[in-house]
Structures are given as structure tokens and as C-alpha cells.
Design a protein around this motif. Structure first.
Motif, short mmCIF file in Angstrom:
data_model
loop_
_atom_site.label_atom_id
_atom_site.label_comp_id
_atom_site.label_asym_id
_atom_site.label_seq_id
_atom_site.Cartn_x
_atom_site.Cartn_y
_atom_site.Cartn_z
N LYS B 110 0.85 -1.20 0.00
CA LYS B 110 0.00 0.00 0.00
C LYS B 110 0.88 1.25 0.00
N CYS B 111 2.09 1.06 0.47
CA CYS B 111 2.99 2.21 0.58
C CYS B 111 4.44 1.80 0.29
N VAL B 112 5.17 2.73 -0.28
CA VAL B 112 6.58 2.48 -0.55
C VAL B 112 7.39 3.66 0.01
N VAL B 113 8.41 3.33 0.79
CA VAL B 113 9.27 4.38 1.35
C VAL B 113 10.63 4.28 0.66
N VAL B 114 11.04 5.37 0.02
CA VAL B 114 12.30 5.35 -0.72
C VAL B 114 13.28 6.35 -0.11
N ASP B 115 14.41 5.84 0.30
CA ASP B 115 15.44 6.73 0.82
C ASP B 115 16.31 7.21 -0.35
N VAL B 116 16.67 8.47 -0.32
CA VAL B 116 17.35 9.03 -1.49
C VAL B 116 18.82 9.40 -1.21
N TRP B 117 19.46 8.61 -0.38
CA TRP B 117 20.90 8.79 -0.19
C TRP B 117 21.58 8.61 -1.56
N ALA B 118 22.61 9.41 -1.81
CA ALA B 118 23.37 9.34 -3.07
C ALA B 118 22.54 9.69 -4.29
N LEU B 119 21.61 10.61 -4.10
CA LEU B 119 20.77 11.06 -5.23
C LEU B 119 21.62 11.77 -6.29
N ASP B 120 22.79 12.21 -5.87
CA ASP B 120 23.68 12.92 -6.80
C ASP B 120 24.37 11.97 -7.79
N LYS B 121 24.35 10.68 -7.52
CA LYS B 121 25.09 9.74 -8.38
C LYS B 121 24.44 9.64 -9.76
N ASP B 122 25.28 9.85 -10.77
CA ASP B 122 24.74 9.92 -12.12
C ASP B 122 25.11 8.66 -12.92
N PHE B 123 24.92 7.53 -12.35
CA PHE B 123 25.16 6.28 -13.10
C PHE B 123 24.20 5.21 -12.60
N HIS B 124 23.86 4.32 -13.48
CA HIS B 124 22.96 3.25 -13.05
C HIS B 124 23.63 1.89 -13.05
N TYR B 125 24.80 1.78 -13.73
CA TYR B 125 25.53 0.51 -13.65
C TYR B 125 26.25 0.44 -12.32
N VAL B 126 26.20 -0.71 -11.70
CA VAL B 126 26.92 -0.82 -10.42
C VAL B 126 28.34 -1.34 -10.61
N ASP B 127 28.59 -1.99 -11.74
CA ASP B 127 29.93 -2.57 -11.93
C ASP B 127 30.93 -1.58 -12.52
N THR B 128 30.46 -0.60 -13.25
CA THR B 128 31.40 0.40 -13.77
C THR B 128 30.97 1.75 -13.23
N ARG B 129 31.79 2.25 -12.33
CA ARG B 129 31.45 3.49 -11.65
C ARG B 129 32.13 4.67 -12.31
N ASN B 130 31.99 5.81 -11.65
CA ASN B 130 32.70 7.01 -12.10
C ASN B 130 34.19 6.74 -12.08
N GLU B 131 34.89 7.45 -12.91
CA GLU B 131 36.34 7.28 -12.94
C GLU B 131 36.92 7.60 -11.58
N GLY B 132 38.01 6.94 -11.28
CA GLY B 132 38.69 7.24 -10.01
C GLY B 132 38.36 6.24 -8.93
N GLU B 133 37.24 5.53 -9.06
CA GLU B 133 36.93 4.54 -8.04
C GLU B 133 37.60 3.23 -8.42
N SER B 134 38.11 2.54 -7.43
CA SER B 134 38.95 1.37 -7.74
C SER B 134 38.12 0.16 -8.12
N ALA B 135 38.81 -0.80 -8.72
CA ALA B 135 38.15 -2.04 -9.14
C ALA B 135 37.57 -2.78 -7.96
N THR B 136 38.19 -2.64 -6.82
CA THR B 136 37.71 -3.34 -5.62
C THR B 136 36.29 -2.89 -5.29
N ILE B 137 36.08 -1.61 -5.47
CA ILE B 137 34.74 -1.09 -5.17
C ILE B 137 33.73 -1.74 -6.12
N ASP B 138 34.10 -1.88 -7.34
CA ASP B 138 33.20 -2.53 -8.30
C ASP B 138 32.83 -3.93 -7.83
#
Lengths: 480, 508
Positions: B110-138
Motif C-alpha cells: 500500500k505504501c513504498v518508502v524510498v530513501d534518497v541517499w546518493a541522489l547525486d550519483k549519475d550512473f545506473h551501472y553498479v559494476d562500472t562506476r565514475n572514474e577514479g573509483e577502484s576495481a575493488t569497489i566494483d
């Protein structure tokens, strides 16, 4: 599409279904298309090179047959064809090496060393009239591009293969469940050797060769032995997969390995190791050079030339040439001291056929081969010297103090590796004695046979080093 | 001739049946092996969801902030609202969208609660992030995604989620058939891998939530001044937030946007909350913003944070209570506590409570013990002996102030004690008795019974029902103990006597 990938397994089943469903006269087309699709999946641009090489040698073969009566012209055609093939091989594989890095090599098209050697073998066979020039371009194209063997051999001969790719032969290939089963069993054995053993051993070998200075001498020696098995399981595994797939399609491909580490001499080793290559060098290089027909010195020189080039064939690096040279030297020295050895045996009343003497010879051969493999594996002189230095600091107990479990494999994996090696040795010994394990299993009753097959498949699927590779460290639960 | 043909036919049929049986059984074995080797983390988190999905009224989506902030068990106990915490570690809005879409295959919330932490992130792939983040993070991000997708069987939505969240085609395979990845676990299998019933028993999730108990003694609290800017452009996360709201609108689901507390926040967080506020206004959905340091009164950073960006059990209780009140009072989500059809939720709550009591009794860290007493509303007697170093410990002071609802502990600190707190719960009402300094009280009524309390700096005692043979405070073996805590049952029976070791020096 790698041979150890899921896509390849699906590919095999799809091609097999098509192959046995289409009208018999189209079987050759299926094989050709399969070969090109498989090769193209590696890199589509190099498919053009394969097609060009096929057309060139095909035309050369036809032309050569017409000119066979004219020795000079025939020789010229053979020379041009061989040199052209070697030039292409050299351009892609050795240009960087021979120019000392001044010219960058292009990306090496996979399998190029194998299909160009097959093409060279074919043209020489036509020249020698051991085979007729193939008129049917499809049969010839399948010969060059036959997908099970194009990437890593065996380096087949036109005499053995061309007749099997003729439409009339393929039309007779029926869906024979026993042959297909045998083919799959052979493939399973290959996958077991490659995925469960070779790739598992590689983890330890890469760890130790990556930083030998951090390991004790005993571990380095053990690793060199493991590498000896790794390269065998890797290559023989691939050959078994190729032979098995070919069998599934009703095609017989030559054996490439025959228990090489049970060899009692280096010469014997080369009769058992990568048979298709060593016999290729024997037939197309050693014999034309004069073989052993032109005196002892020339024989030794020929041996050295063959082995140095064999080393170079394995890779564009001084270590490979050195490795080939060492094997050549082993053979020359072996031949030189042969008479002395025989006299010693007579003097000491040692029966050369005795089990003990054979065993000692096998162990010595294994050690010599093992030492040479170190040259094959090292990446530079610095690493080689570091490894040799480690040999001086051998502390045997480090093999039992758990150090081995810190080389990338946990206890269970190390045990699996050891038992796997023992299993292959047993199978090799049985094969040597003329007992074919796969035939023995095939002759068993269903309730014994099937669980063995299922078990093998499950072991390969579960314990094989395939897929993404699970690393628990990446999966440690990070809440934050 | 015909006979031969018949025989051939029979032979072929027999072969076909044999081949079919062989491969069918092989498939069964492979599926079985896949189930055994599969990593069970995802099932642990979502097993209850699959079981209770048709009764779930509210779903919470977001990152680990959500996992740590909302306890659906408490939500049920306090308001009778049936909810499930779908938060995932590192989860951003695109992942929330796909978690939502996949959850809709199971339930109609009946209801959905969405937290918007990291709303600034401009990517939807989780395996390839913004440049500068290490492969470990991926790799870590991929492993987190496994936690939220592995429980799902192959479906249209799962395939769509994988294709949209994973760029690398090879990596996609390990989501669509996870045997590709998990077969390697053969060497580290545990008993629970062979016994499905053990997944839930060994789970550290409570209806999808994860409770962090730690308290950070010297927590860094850093909040930038409010800025009025919004995010410069429609980020991928913003677009996916709109997609969630669109889907909610389409299905008639009430949506709530939240931003759960952080003790450290930066300009980007403000910009994200400003953007979320703007979207909420435009779309006509509520936005519960718990970011601002000055105006947020839900939690106290000092005692309620697990680390700088996650609340602990204490903070979770407060956030859950606050959000629950909103869902109950404003959105009028139904109270199912008296509904016999929701007995399974009662059972889960009961299991949670007994598990928490067990944890309270096992806990040896003073801060966490106090936090858990507070969190569980447990009956407890807390005694600080004279000159105890605990008097000077600001975290102990803070917890005791929250437990008593007074500032008496500060007076006790001034006179160096002793200090006694008797905290009893009667029908959800907290009853507090506090005694500061040296004194002697006779015949006071406590949960223990008719109690005499003698408080001297070197010696203190609690005698019950005139029995002076037994001192409830251990003045012999644990005489030096800085703090003594008695955890009491409903009837005042002693469940545990806990002594803080003499050398304890708190956060120093």
C-alpha cells in the motif's frame, strides 16, 4: 568463445543437433560454418586472414599438382607457399622479437601457428605426392578451419583429415550413440585435466613465479614440478577435448599425448609429447635437412636446428629458444653417451628391460624435462636467477608446515589438486599397460557407468576453475 | 525385413529414452548442486519476504541506511504495520527501482518508502562506476547486488534488472545463473548449505533489517551549513526516483521519500535533500528529511550512531518509531496486531524479542548493554558504586539520562555517587526510581519487593523483604566493579547480574 566456456558447450550441442538433423549432404557445410563461426567469435577480423590463407594454399595446391612434372616450377610453388605462410606467421608472431621491439607485433590471431603449419604440411605432402591436391574447396576449408583443432591442435595432416571431410565420407556418418558417448567421455577427461587440474595448479604456480623471492627453495622446487604437470594437463586436456569433439562429429583426430612423463628418455619423451608437432618437425624439417642420413655431426646439427625452431614455435622469446636448445642438447648428449651407457650396463650386469632400471630412467627423464620447463615458464633472466638462487635454500619441512596453503589454494583445493595428479598418473600408467579406462567404464553396467559419468561432470562443474570465480573476500558482508 | 526395421525402431526408442533419462537426471543433480553451493545471504535476507509478501503493506527501499534505520519488527509491535526492509548495502536509487519492480512480482504494497541517499550519483551501472573509483569497489558493489538479487528466480524483471544494472556482459551471466559464480564454494560449504531450514535460523536479518549495536565513543559529528542549491542536473538517480514514483502512481501505491540521519553530511547531501524536497513537492509526495543537524530531533548522534553514517539499534528504534508514527497517523496504514490472519507476524516478533533478550544477556560492552536495555525496554537495576569512573563518562551519562528521563546522573557525578537506577516497565509505561549519593532507605517498593537500600561510598547494599543475609549488590567478589547491572524478568526475577570490571575506563 573460449573452449572452456558455457557458450562453447551450448555451441557444441547446437552444432551437433544441426549436424545430425540436416540432410547428410549438407554435413560438410555445417562443419565449415561452425568452424568459421567459432573462429570468428574469437575475433571476426582474423577470420578474413583464415579465409585468405585457406584460398591461397588451396590454389597453390591445385597449381602445384599441375606443375608436378616440372620439378623446378613445383619447387618454386612449394617454396613460395611455405615462405608466404611463414612470413604471415612471422609477421604476426615474431616481428617484435626479431626486430628487437622496434616493430610492434599485431595482436596474434589465435591458432595461427596451428593452421599455418597444417597448410604448410599439406603443400609439402602434395609436392611429395603423398596426398593429391584437394579439388573440393569446402573439404579443404574444413581441413584448415575444423573448429575443435583450430585453436590449439593437434596439428593434423592432410592425409588423415581430407578424406574425412569429403561429402561422401560425411554422408556415411550416422548418429552413433556409442561413438558420441565416447567422444563426450573424452571431452570430459579433457575438461577435467584442464579445468580441475591445470587451472588449479596454475594458481599456485602463478603465485610462486610471481614472487619467487618470497618462497623457500622446497616450495619453488615443488612448484616447478607442479608446473610440469600443469602444462601437461593444460595441453593434453585441450587435445582430449578436441579429439572428443571431433569424435562426436564422427571425425577421427590423431592422438597428441601418450603418457609423456612415463618416457624413459628424452627422445622417448618427444615421441609422446605433442606428437603432432614433433612429428611435423620430423617429417617437414628434420628429414628434409637430411635427418640421420648425412653423418653423425650433421644428425646432431639437425637435431639442434629442429629443437631450437620447435622452441621458437612455442613462443617469441629467448626462454623458449633456450628451452628448445636444452631439449636438443639433452638428445645430442643422450646419443653421444648411449654407447658408454650400454657398456656400463653390461659391465654392471644391469638388465635394461628391468622394471627398476626403467623406473630410474623415467625419473631421470622426468627431472630433466622438469628442469627445462623452468626455462619455459620464466618471464626473464632475473626471475630465472632468483629461482636458481632459491634452490640453494631448501628446507624440506616447509612443504608440511602449511606454507602451501598460503599460495592461493586452501586445504581442500590443495588436496583435490594432489589427488587429481595421482589420478592422471594412474590413468597414464594403465594406458601404458594397454588398459583404456574409458572403455572399461563403457563396458560396465548402466548403474555403475552413469554415476561415474554424472560424478565426473559434477566434479568438473563444481571444482573446475571456470566462470566468474568466487572470492569470499569480496563477499564479506560489508554493511557500510 | 520388417522385423529388422521394428527392431531398429525399438533400439532407437530405447536409446532416446536412455539419453533423455541420463540428461534429465544430470540436470536434477546440477540443479541440486547449484542449490547447495549457492551463497545463502540473499535468501537469509529475503526468505521472510517471500513467505509474508502477500501481507506486506509497506516496503522500504534504499541503502544500508535503510537497512540500519528501519526495523519492521518494531513497526509491527508498535503500530501493527506490516513492512519489509528491502534496503541493500550501497544501494542507490536505480537499484531501489529494480528491487521495487522485482518485489512487485510478489506483493501489492500500500505504501513504498524510498530513501534518497546518493541522489547525486549519475550512473545506473553498479559494476562500472565514475572514474577514479577502484576495481575493488566494483567487485564489492557486485557482491552487494548479489545479496539483493540472488533470492529471485529467473524472471522478466530480474533479467531487466541485471541488464540495466550490470554493464559487463560476462558479469551478467553470474546473476542469471549464479552457479557460474558459486560453484567455487564447494570447498567452504557449511552445514546450513545442506539444510535449507538453517538459513533463517542463522540469519542476522530481521524482516530485512540489520541492527548495528556498536556505539561510537568519540563520534565525529560534522554538518555543513544548509545550502539552498539543488543538484545541477537530472542525475540517473533522480530519473530512477521519478520512475519509482511513476510506478507508484500507476499502481495506486502511496510513496514517501526519506533521507535518514547521518552524523557527517556535506554540501552534496544538502543538494540531494533540496532536490528530493523539490521532487516531493512537484509530485505531491511526502518527504521525511532527517538530515539537518539542528532541526532533526529524532536521534541523538552521540548515543544513536553505529558509525558516522549509520544509526545503531538505539537510533533505529527512534527512526522506526518516527517513520511508523507518520505511516500510522498520516498515511493511516492499517494496524494488524489483532488480526488472526497476521499471526505469522506475531510469531516473527516473538522470535525477534527472544533473540534480542539473548543478545542483551550475552553482551559484555557496557555501552551496548545500556543501549540494549533502552532499546528493549527491559526491567533493570543499574548501580554505580561510589567514585566509579563511569560517573565521568559522558556516554554513560547520556545513556542513563535517556534511561531515566532525568539528569540525576549529573548530580551523582558531582558528588561521586553512589547512584542507583531502578527501571521498571508496566504496561509499556516506564517507571523510574533513582537514588543519588549516600543514603539509607527502608521499605521502598521496587520490582524486587520490599526493598532496603543502603548507599555509602565504600559499601552499598540492597536487601529485599528484610533478608539481610543476601545483598543484591555484590560487595565481595565484585566489590571493585564500577557498575553493576541486574537484568530482571517480567516478575522481577533476576535474569542476569552483570559486573563491569574494575579497570574499565570507558571511552578513554
Amino acid at each position: 568463445m573460449g573452449i572452456a566456456s558455457l557458450e562453447f558447450i551450448v555451441f557444441i550441442f547446437v552444432i551437433m543437433a544441426i549436424y545430425y538433423v540436416v540432410p547428410a549432404k549438407l554435413k560438410n557445410i555445417v562443419l565449415l560454418v561452425a568452424g568459421y563461426v567459432f573462429y570468428g567469435s574469437q575475433n571476426w577480423s582474423y577470420l578474413l586472414l583464415l579465409v585468405a590463407a585457406t584460398l591461397f594454399t588451396y590454389c597453390s595446391g591445385l597449381l602445384l599438382e599441375k606443375k608436378l612434372d616440372n620439378a623446378k616450377k613445383a619447387k618454386t610453388i612449394v617454396l613460395v607457399t611455405v615462405i608466404a605462410n611463414l612470413f604471415v606467421l612471422g609477421w604476426f608472431k615474431y616481428i617484435n622479437f626479431f626486430t628487437g621491439g622496434k616493430i610492434e607485433s599485431l595482436i596474434l590471431p589465435v591458432g595461427i601457428s596451428f593452421y599455418l603449419f597444417m597448410s604448410i604440411g599439406y603443400i609439402i605432402d602434395v609436392y611429395r605426392k603423398t596426398v593429391e591436391a584437394e579439388k573440393n574447396i569446402i573439404a579443404y576449408a574444413i581441413f584448415v578451419s575444423f573448429f575443435p583443432i583450430i585453436l590449439a591442435g593437434p596439428i593434423e595432416r592432410a592425409g588423415n583429415m581430407l578424406s574425412q571431410f569429403k561429402r561422401t565420407y560425411l554422408m556415411e556418418v550416422k548418429f552413433d550413440t556409442e561413438k558420441i558417448r565416447d567422444g563426450f567421455v573424452r571431452m570430459l577427461w579433457g575438461y577435467f585435466q584442464k579445468l580441475v587440474l591445470a587451472d588449479r595448479i596454475a594458481v599456485v604456480v602463478n603465485a610462486v613465479y610471481g614472487s619467487p623471492e618470497k618462497c623457500g627453495g622446497a616450495i619453488v622446487i615443488l612448484t616447478s614440478i607442479l608446473y610440469t604437470f600443469q602444462i601437461y594437463f593444460d595441453f593434453a586436456g585441450y587435445s582430449s577435448i578436441a579429439i572428443g569433439i571431433a569424435k562426436v562429429f564422427g571425425i577421427e583426430v590423431m592422438e597428441n599425448f601418450k603418457a609423456p612423463y612415463l618416457a624413459t628418455s628424452i627422445a622417448d619423451f618427444w615421441r609422446r609429447w605433442h606428437i603432432s608437432l614433433s612429428s611435423w618437425f620430423r617429417d617437414y624439417l628434420y628429414i628434409p635437412l637430411g635427418g640421420n642420413r648425412k653423418g653423425i655431426s650433421r644428425k646432431y646439427l639437425n637435431i639442434m636446428i629442429v629443437f631450437l625452431l620447435s622452441g621458437l614455435w612455442h613462443g617469441a622469446g629467448w626462454n623458449f629458444i633456450l628451452w628448445g636448445g636444452v631439449h636438443g642438447l639433452y638428445q645430442v648428449v643422450g646419443a653421444v653417451v648411449q654407447n658408454v651407457r650400454k657398456k656400463m650396463c653390461d659391465l654392471l650386469h644391469i638388465r635394461e628391460e628391468s622394471f627398476g632400471f626403467k623406473g630410474i630412467k623415467t625419473i631421470i627423464t622426468f627431472c630433466l624435462v622438469n628442469m627445462a620447463w623452468i626455462l619455459f615458464r620464466v618471464t626473464d633472466m632475473e626471475q630465472l636467477l632468483c629461482i636458481i638462487k632459491r634452490f640453494k635454500e631448501v628446507w624440506i619441512w616447509e612443504l608440511f608446515d602449511g606454507s602451501i596453503y598460503n599460495l592461493g589454494l586452501d586445504k581442500a583445493n590443495v588436496h583435490l589438486m594432489i589427488w587429481g595428479i595421482i589420478l592422471v598418473i594412474i590413468v597414464d600408467i594403465l594406458n601404458e599397460k594397454g588398459i583404456c579406462v574409458s572403455k572399461c567404464i563403457a563396458n560396465e553396467r548402466l548403474w555403475i557407468r552413469w554415476p561415474i559419468y554424472w560424478g565426473t561432470i559434477l566434479v568438473i562443474l563444481l571444482c573446475g576453475m571456470w566462470g566468474a570465480g568466487f572470492n569470499a573476500n569480496n563477499f564479506i558482508y560489508y554493511q557500510f | 525385413m520388417e522385423e529388422v526395421l521394428m527392431q531398429n525402431k525399438k533400439k532407437k526408442l530405447y536409446s532416446a529414452i536412455k539419453i533423455f533419462c541420463f540428461f534429465f537426471l544430470l540436470l536434477v543433480f546440477i540443479i541440486g548442486a547449484g542449490k547447495i553451493t549457492k551463497r545463502k545471504e540473499s535468501m537469509k535476507k529475503y526468505a521472510d519476504f517471500v513467505e509474508l509478501a502477500d501481507q506486506v503493506d509497506v516496503l522500504f527501499f534504499g541503502s544500508s541506511h535503510v537497512m540500519n534505520s528501519i526495523n519492521p519488527v518494531q513497526l509491527f509491535l508498535e503500530y501493527g504495520i506490516t513492512g519489509y526492509n528491502m534496503g541493500k548495502s550501497g544501494g542507490k536509487v536505480p537499484e531501489s527501482y529494480w528491487a521495487f519492480m522485482n518485489a512487485l512480482d510478489y506483493c501489492e504494497p500500500k505504501c513504498v518508502v524510498v530513501d534518497v541517499w546518493a541522489l547525486d550519483k549519475d550512473f545506473h551501472y553498479v559494476d562500472t562506476r565514475n572514474e577514479g573509483e577502484s576495481a575493488t569497489i566494483d567487485e564489492t558493489a557486485i557482491s552487494f547486488l548479489h545479496d539483493s538479487l540472488d533470492y529471485l528466480p529467473l524472471s522478466k524483471n530480474k533479467i531487466a534488472a541485471v541488464n540495466d544494472l550490470i554493464e559487463d556482459k560476462e558479469t551478467r551471466k553470474e546473476f542469471l545463473w549464479d552457479f557460474v559464480l558459486y560453484h567455487d564454494r564447494w570447498s567452504s560449504l557449511k552445514e546450513e548449505d545442506f539444510r535449507p531450514e538453517m538459513y533463517k535460523a542463522n540469519s542476522h536479518y530481521d524482516l530485512g533489517s540489520f541492527t548495528g549495536y556498536e556505539v561510537v565513543p568519540n563520534l565525529n559529528i560534522f554538518q555543513v551549513d544548509k545550502v539552498d542549491d539543488v543538484l545541477p542536473e537530472d542525475t540517473a538517480s533522480v530519473q530512477y526516483l521519478h520512475k519509482i514514483l511513476d510506478e507508484c502512481e500507476k499502481r495506486g501505491i502511496k510513496a514517501v521519500i526519506t533521507f535518514f540521519p547521518l552524523s557527517e553530511s556535506y554540501e552534496l547531501d544538502w543538494m540531494a535533500t533540496n532536490t528530493a524536497e523539490k521532487i516531493a513537492m512537484e509530485r505531491g509526495v511526502p518527504f521525511l528529511n532527517m538530515l539537518p543537524h539542528d532541526s532533526q530531533t529524532v536521534i541523538q548522534y552521540k548515543t544513536d550512531m553505529f558509525d558516522s553514517i549509520h544509526v545503531n539499534a538505539n537510533g533505529m528504534r527512534k527512526v522506526t518509531s518516527s517513520v511508523g508514527a507518520y505511516l500510522h497517523e498520516v498515511l493511516e496504514l492499517e494496524d494488524h496486531r489483532e488480526d488472526p490472519e497476521y499471526i505469522a507476524w506475531e510469531e516473527k516478533a516473538g522470535q525477534w524479542q527472544s533473540k534480542e533478550v539473548g543478545k542483551l544477556l550475552d553482551e559484555t560492552n557496557l555501552y551496548i548493554k545500556l543501549e540494549m536495555i533502552l532499546n528493549l525496554n527491559a526491567n533493570a537495576i543499574i548501580f554505580l558504586r561510589g567514585k566509579s569512573p563511569a560517573f565521568q563518562d559522558s556516554l554513560v551519562q547520556e545513556f542513563l539520562m535517556q534511561l531515566s528521563g532525568t539528569t540525576s546522573i549529573l548530580e551523582a557525578a558531582d558528588c561521586n555517587g553512589p547512584y542507583l537506577l531502578v527501571r521498571t516497565i508496566n504496561d509499556d509505561e516506564v517507571e523510574v526510581q533513582e537514588y543519588v549519593g549516600e543514603m539509607q532507605i527502608e521499605s521502598m517498593e521496587t520490582i524486587l519487593g520490599d526493598t532496603n537500600y543502603i548507599a555509602m561510598q565504600p559499601f552499598s547494599a540492597i536487601y529485599v523483604d528484610g533478608n539481610q543475609e543476601y545483598n543484591y549488590l555484590d560487595m565481595e567478589k565484585n566489590y571493585e566493579s564500577s557498575v553493576q547491572i541486574m537484568i530482571l524478568g517480567q516478575e522481577g526475577e533476576i535474569m542476569q547480574q552483570f559486573y563491569v570490571r574494575p579497570e574499565w575506563n570507558g571511552s578513554k
